[in-house]
Design an enzyme around this catalytic site. Structure first.
Site, PDB file in Angstrom:
ATOM      1  N   GLY A  43     -14.215 -18.539  -1.660  1.00  0.00           N
ATOM      2  CA  GLY A  43     -15.424 -19.018  -0.976  1.00  0.00           C
ATOM      3  C   GLY A  43     -15.783 -20.468  -1.218  1.00  0.00           C
ATOM      4  O   GLY A  43     -16.311 -21.135  -0.332  1.00  0.00           O
ATOM      5  N   ASP A 102     -26.187 -15.452  -4.947  1.00  0.00           N
ATOM      6  CA  ASP A 102     -26.847 -14.324  -4.280  1.00  0.00           C
ATOM      7  C   ASP A 102     -27.512 -13.452  -5.344  1.00  0.00           C
ATOM      8  O   ASP A 102     -28.626 -13.736  -5.775  1.00  0.00           O
ATOM      9  CB  ASP A 102     -25.803 -13.578  -3.450  1.00  0.00           C
ATOM     10  CG  ASP A 102     -26.366 -12.390  -2.698  1.00  0.00           C
ATOM     11  OD1 ASP A 102     -27.574 -12.374  -2.428  1.00  0.00           O
ATOM     12  OD2 ASP A 102     -25.598 -11.458  -2.374  1.00  0.00           O
ATOM     13  N   PHE A 151     -27.149 -12.677   5.532  1.00  0.00           N
ATOM     14  CA  PHE A 151     -25.707 -12.840   5.383  1.00  0.00           C
ATOM     15  C   PHE A 151     -25.206 -14.002   6.240  1.00  0.00           C
ATOM     16  O   PHE A 151     -25.449 -14.029   7.447  1.00  0.00           O
ATOM     17  CB  PHE A 151     -24.988 -11.544   5.765  1.00  0.00           C
ATOM     18  CG  PHE A 151     -23.513 -11.597   5.457  1.00  0.00           C
ATOM     19  CD1 PHE A 151     -23.054 -11.374   4.164  1.00  0.00           C
ATOM     20  CD2 PHE A 151     -22.593 -11.877   6.453  1.00  0.00           C
ATOM     21  CE1 PHE A 151     -21.691 -11.436   3.869  1.00  0.00           C
ATOM     22  CE2 PHE A 151     -21.230 -11.949   6.173  1.00  0.00           C
ATOM     23  CZ  PHE A 151     -20.785 -11.720   4.871  1.00  0.00           C
ATOM     24  N   VAL A 152     -24.519 -14.952   5.607  1.00  0.00           N
ATOM     25  CA  VAL A 152     -24.042 -16.126   6.328  1.00  0.00           C
ATOM     26  C   VAL A 152     -22.518 -16.264   6.207  1.00  0.00           C
ATOM     27  O   VAL A 152     -21.915 -15.737   5.278  1.00  0.00           O
ATOM     28  CB  VAL A 152     -24.717 -17.419   5.809  1.00  0.00           C
ATOM     29  CG1 VAL A 152     -26.211 -17.399   6.105  1.00  0.00           C
ATOM     30  CG2 VAL A 152     -24.471 -17.628   4.309  1.00  0.00           C
TER      31      VAL A 152
HETATM   32  P1  5GP Z   1     -23.477 -12.899  -6.409  1.00  0.00           P
HETATM   33  O1  5GP Z   1     -22.538 -12.519  -7.505  1.00  0.00           O
HETATM   34  O2  5GP Z   1     -24.395 -14.038  -6.723  1.00  0.00           O
HETATM   35  O3  5GP Z   1     -24.173 -11.713  -5.843  1.00  0.00           O
HETATM   36  O4  5GP Z   1     -22.631 -13.301  -5.167  1.00  0.00           O
HETATM   37  C1  5GP Z   1     -21.791 -14.327  -5.149  1.00  0.00           C
HETATM   38  C2  5GP Z   1     -20.657 -14.054  -4.193  1.00  0.00           C
HETATM   39  O5  5GP Z   1     -20.992 -13.109  -3.168  1.00  0.00           O
HETATM   40  C3  5GP Z   1     -20.348 -15.329  -3.490  1.00  0.00           C
HETATM   41  O6  5GP Z   1     -19.349 -16.018  -4.186  1.00  0.00           O
HETATM   42  C4  5GP Z   1     -19.873 -14.864  -2.137  1.00  0.00           C
HETATM   43  O7  5GP Z   1     -18.497 -14.642  -2.177  1.00  0.00           O
HETATM   44  C5  5GP Z   1     -20.543 -13.553  -1.902  1.00  0.00           C
HETATM   45  N1  5GP Z   1     -21.726 -13.688  -1.016  1.00  0.00           N
HETATM   46  C6  5GP Z   1     -23.016 -13.606  -1.351  1.00  0.00           C
HETATM   47  N2  5GP Z   1     -23.819 -13.785  -0.294  1.00  0.00           N
HETATM   48  C7  5GP Z   1     -23.001 -13.999   0.756  1.00  0.00           C
HETATM   49  C8  5GP Z   1     -23.231 -14.266   2.152  1.00  0.00           C
HETATM   50  O8  5GP Z   1     -24.354 -14.367   2.670  1.00  0.00           O
HETATM   51  N3  5GP Z   1     -22.128 -14.416   2.914  1.00  0.00           N
HETATM   52  C9  5GP Z   1     -20.854 -14.333   2.430  1.00  0.00           C
HETATM   53  N4  5GP Z   1     -19.863 -14.511   3.281  1.00  0.00           N
HETATM   54  N5  5GP Z   1     -20.601 -14.093   1.118  1.00  0.00           N
HETATM   55  C10 5GP Z   1     -21.665 -13.935   0.299  1.00  0.00           C
HETATM   56 MG    MG Z   2     -17.207 -15.735  -3.543  1.00  0.00          MG
END
Ligand code: 5GP
Ligand code: MG
Length: 178
Positions: A43, A102, A151-152
């Site tokens: 990402g 996130d 979600f983006v």
């Molecule tokens: P966290 O561990 O903070 O929940 O999420 C981080 C990972 O979740 C990011 O590196 C990403 O890969 C994925 N992620 C979180 N939100 C989004 C979103 O809105 N869109 C996409 N495509 N991936 C997300």
């Molecule tokens: Mg990621």
């Protein structure tokens, strides 16, 4: 691909201007010397490539693979390290790059691992941070843009492996989500 986008949230020109400012902040904040940058694949790939070329300093660039979303719309709740080896960070200043903050689980888990591996200091930079309650107490030191909790895709972020090469951040049409 572009037909699947409901609306553009952050366009390319706006992202590029913001990256100029973030690169300056990073250059100003870090002690002199070589910095180790760790890119969270896949990402953060696009964000990192555009940001790091703006940082006029000696960098060592490493990548690591973690998974928490498994290509869908929701975080799975666990962070898995997918690589056999981990970068050598003992005694080093590390800047960790991810696409989006996130739930916070990813940055929390990877930062903890970096400290465990002996990093002197870990700073974090994300292109996007969702405005929401996080599962883990964590914040990023550098945030490109705060967005609302939706979600983006684009600019590195995927849905089922696609849309990473869109030059902007956008929201998918319902019809593109299967
Ligand atoms: P966290 O561990 O903070 O929940 O999420 C981080 C990972 O979740 C990011 O590196 C990403 O890969 C994925 N992620 C979180 N939100 C989004 C979103 O809105 N869109 C996409 N495509 N991936 C997300
Ligand atoms: Mg990621």
């Amino acid at each position: 691909m572009r037909n699947d986008i409901e609306r553009v949230l952050i366009d390319e020109v706006v992202i590029e201007k913001r990256l100029d400012a973030m690169a300056l902040e990073i250059e100003r904040d870090f002690p002199s010397g070589t910095l180790v940058v760790i890119i969270l694949l896949k990402g953060a790939l696009v964000f990192a490539a555009d940001l790091l070329r703006r940082v006029p300093r000696s960098l060592e660039i490493e990548c690591i693979n973690v998974a928490s979303y498994h290509g869908g719309l929701e975080s799975s709740g666990t962070v898995n390290f997918l690589d056999r080896d981990f970068p050598e960070v003992s005694g080093r200043h590390v800047l960790l790059l991810d696409d989006i903050l996130d739930t916070g689980r990813t940055l929390h888990a990877v930062s903890a691992r970096l400290i465990e591996e002996g990093a002197t200091a870990v700073h974090t930079a994300v292109l996007l941070a969702k405005d929401k309650q996080r599962a883990q107490e964590v914040s990023a030191d550098y945030v490109g843009f705060e967005i609302r909790d939706e979600f983006v895709v684009g600019y590195g972020l995927d849905y089922k492996g696609k849309y990473r090469n869109l030059p902007y951040v956008g929201v998918l049409k319902d019809s593109a989500i299967t």
